[in-house]
Design a protein around this motif. Structure first.
Motif, PDB file in Angstrom:
ATOM      1  N   GLU A  64      44.337  87.537  17.640  1.00 51.78           N
ATOM      2  CA  GLU A  64      44.170  88.986  17.728  1.00 51.78           C
ATOM      3  C   GLU A  64      45.340  89.641  18.464  1.00 51.78           C
ATOM      4  O   GLU A  64      45.885  90.658  18.018  1.00 51.78           O
ATOM      5  CB  GLU A  64      42.851  89.320  18.445  1.00 51.78           C
ATOM      6  CG  GLU A  64      41.603  88.931  17.677  1.00 51.78           C
ATOM      7  CD  GLU A  64      41.467  89.658  16.355  1.00 51.78           C
ATOM      8  OE1 GLU A  64      41.877  90.839  16.272  1.00 51.78           O
ATOM      9  OE2 GLU A  64      40.957  89.055  15.391  1.00 51.78           O
ATOM     10  N   LEU A  65      45.720  89.059  19.613  1.00 55.06           N
ATOM     11  CA  LEU A  65      46.781  89.654  20.423  1.00 55.06           C
ATOM     12  C   LEU A  65      48.151  89.506  19.773  1.00 55.06           C
ATOM     13  O   LEU A  65      48.972  90.432  19.797  1.00 55.06           O
ATOM     14  CB  LEU A  65      46.792  89.029  21.823  1.00 55.06           C
ATOM     15  CG  LEU A  65      45.558  89.298  22.691  1.00 55.06           C
ATOM     16  CD1 LEU A  65      45.709  88.634  24.055  1.00 55.06           C
ATOM     17  CD2 LEU A  65      45.315  90.792  22.870  1.00 55.06           C
ATOM     18  N   GLU A  66      48.419  88.334  19.188  1.00 56.50           N
ATOM     19  CA  GLU A  66      49.711  88.114  18.523  1.00 56.50           C
ATOM     20  C   GLU A  66      49.845  89.035  17.309  1.00 56.50           C
ATOM     21  O   GLU A  66      50.926  89.574  17.039  1.00 56.50           O
ATOM     22  CB  GLU A  66      49.826  86.656  18.084  1.00 56.50           C
ATOM     23  CG  GLU A  66      49.903  85.657  19.226  1.00 56.50           C
ATOM     24  CD  GLU A  66      51.327  85.285  19.596  1.00 56.50           C
ATOM     25  OE1 GLU A  66      52.271  85.988  19.179  1.00 56.50           O
ATOM     26  OE2 GLU A  66      51.488  84.295  20.311  1.00 56.50           O
ATOM     27  N   ALA A  67      48.758  89.201  16.559  1.00 56.48           N
ATOM     28  CA  ALA A  67      48.799  90.080  15.389  1.00 56.48           C
ATOM     29  C   ALA A  67      49.082  91.518  15.802  1.00 56.48           C
ATOM     30  O   ALA A  67      49.839  92.237  15.137  1.00 56.48           O
ATOM     31  CB  ALA A  67      47.485  89.991  14.620  1.00 56.48           C
ATOM     32  N   LEU A  68      48.485  91.936  16.901  1.00 53.12           N
ATOM     33  CA  LEU A  68      48.744  93.284  17.412  1.00 53.12           C
ATOM     34  C   LEU A  68      50.200  93.425  17.829  1.00 53.12           C
ATOM     35  O   LEU A  68      50.835  94.453  17.558  1.00 53.12           O
ATOM     36  CB  LEU A  68      47.814  93.583  18.602  1.00 53.12           C
ATOM     37  CG  LEU A  68      48.021  94.930  19.302  1.00 53.12           C
ATOM     38  CD1 LEU A  68      47.873  96.092  18.320  1.00 53.12           C
ATOM     39  CD2 LEU A  68      47.040  95.080  20.466  1.00 53.12           C
ATOM     40  N   ALA A  69      50.743  92.388  18.465  1.00 50.84           N
ATOM     41  CA  ALA A  69      52.156  92.423  18.867  1.00 50.84           C
ATOM     42  C   ALA A  69      53.056  92.563  17.646  1.00 50.84           C
ATOM     43  O   ALA A  69      54.015  93.343  17.646  1.00 50.84           O
ATOM     44  CB  ALA A  69      52.509  91.163  19.652  1.00 50.84           C
ATOM     45  N   ALA A  70      52.760  91.819  16.584  1.00 49.71           N
ATOM     46  CA  ALA A  70      53.566  91.898  15.358  1.00 49.71           C
ATOM     47  C   ALA A  70      53.448  93.280  14.725  1.00 49.71           C
ATOM     48  O   ALA A  70      54.432  93.847  14.244  1.00 49.71           O
ATOM     49  CB  ALA A  70      53.121  90.820  14.370  1.00 49.71           C
ATOM     50  N   ARG A  71      52.229  93.814  14.720  1.00 51.95           N
ATOM     51  CA  ARG A  71      51.993  95.151  14.164  1.00 51.95           C
ATOM     52  C   ARG A  71      52.815  96.204  14.922  1.00 51.95           C
ATOM     53  O   ARG A  71      53.469  97.067  14.305  1.00 51.95           O
ATOM     54  CB  ARG A  71      50.495  95.472  14.249  1.00 51.95           C
ATOM     55  CG  ARG A  71      50.111  96.868  13.808  1.00 51.95           C
ATOM     56  CD  ARG A  71      48.604  97.055  13.815  1.00 51.95           C
ATOM     57  NE  ARG A  71      47.982  96.320  12.719  1.00 51.95           N
ATOM     58  CZ  ARG A  71      47.899  96.752  11.471  1.00 51.95           C
ATOM     59  NH1 ARG A  71      48.374  97.955  11.148  1.00 51.95           N
ATOM     60  NH2 ARG A  71      47.331  96.028  10.533  1.00 51.95           N
TER      61      ARG A  71
END
Length: 207
Positions: A78-85
């Motif tokens: 969840e956190l990594e995906a948000l960072a990529a977004r």
């Protein structure tokens, strides 16, 4: 010069001290050339952060059971995906070029799982920074610190290094294109594949 906390944490992250290893205050003070008081304070801090656990009167490097690993990967995804977004929205051209260069350079380490694991950590950290959200970076630092408690990298699995680098390339392409949805999805897929690989390793060892 690094303080005692940073020195011990780095030693855990690098695998010098592995899950189950006992940490002795006097030995640490001698190894790092510091007095015992800052070592004692560092050990207390690491225990508070659940990096170390009590075994009688001693402190040992913590290990993660299956459920803890599963929970960690859920949060990480969840956190990594948000960072990529966020990186797709806010990364500068320079940051994007650095990410692309990292992927190119990391192919040189494809046959060395430990070196690639270090490069992988740097790559993900660069995405975190490219998100330009300090609070998210802080939370991801905590997640990646806890990941140091994994006994070994999933990149050691046969064939995983090349597929992981291909996944990295897709993440960078999405960030460079400014496609937040694609960057989010590519990062989620990357973490999912890493978790699946680790599950396969666990199943093989338990067979």
């Amino acid at each position: 010069m690094k303080d005692a906390y940073s020195l011990i944490l780095t030693a855990i992250e690098s695998g010098t001290y592995r899950p189950g290893d006992r940490l002795v205050e006097s030995e640490l003070a001698e190894r790092f050339g510091v007095s015992r008081t800052p070592v004692r304070e560092a050990l207390q801090r690491l225990e508070t952060q659940a990096m170390l656990v009590r075994d009688g009167r001693s402190l040992i490097v913590a290990s993660l059971d299956h459920n803890q690993l599963a929970e960690l990967y859920v949060v990480r995804a969840e956190l990594e995906a948000l960072a990529a977004r966020l990186a797709a929205r806010h990364a500068t051209p320079e940051e994007t070029r650095v990410l692309a260069h990292m992927v190119e350079e990391d192919h040189k380490s494809a046959r060395d799982p430990e070196a690639l694991a270090r490069a992988n950590k740097r790559f993900h950290r660069q995405i975190h920074l490219a998100s330009h959200n300090r609070y998210l970076v802080q939370q991801l630092d905590l997640v990646h610190r806890t990941m140091a408690l994994m006994a070994r990298t999933s990149l050691a699995a046969e064939g995983r290094s090349e597929t992981a680098l291909a996944e990295h390339a897709r993440i960078v392409e999405a960030i460079a294109a400014g496609d937040a949805d694609a960057a989010d999805q590519a990062l989620r897929q990357h973490i999912s594949m890493a978790w699946e690989t680790r599950l396969k390793l666990e199943a093989r060892e338990g067979a």
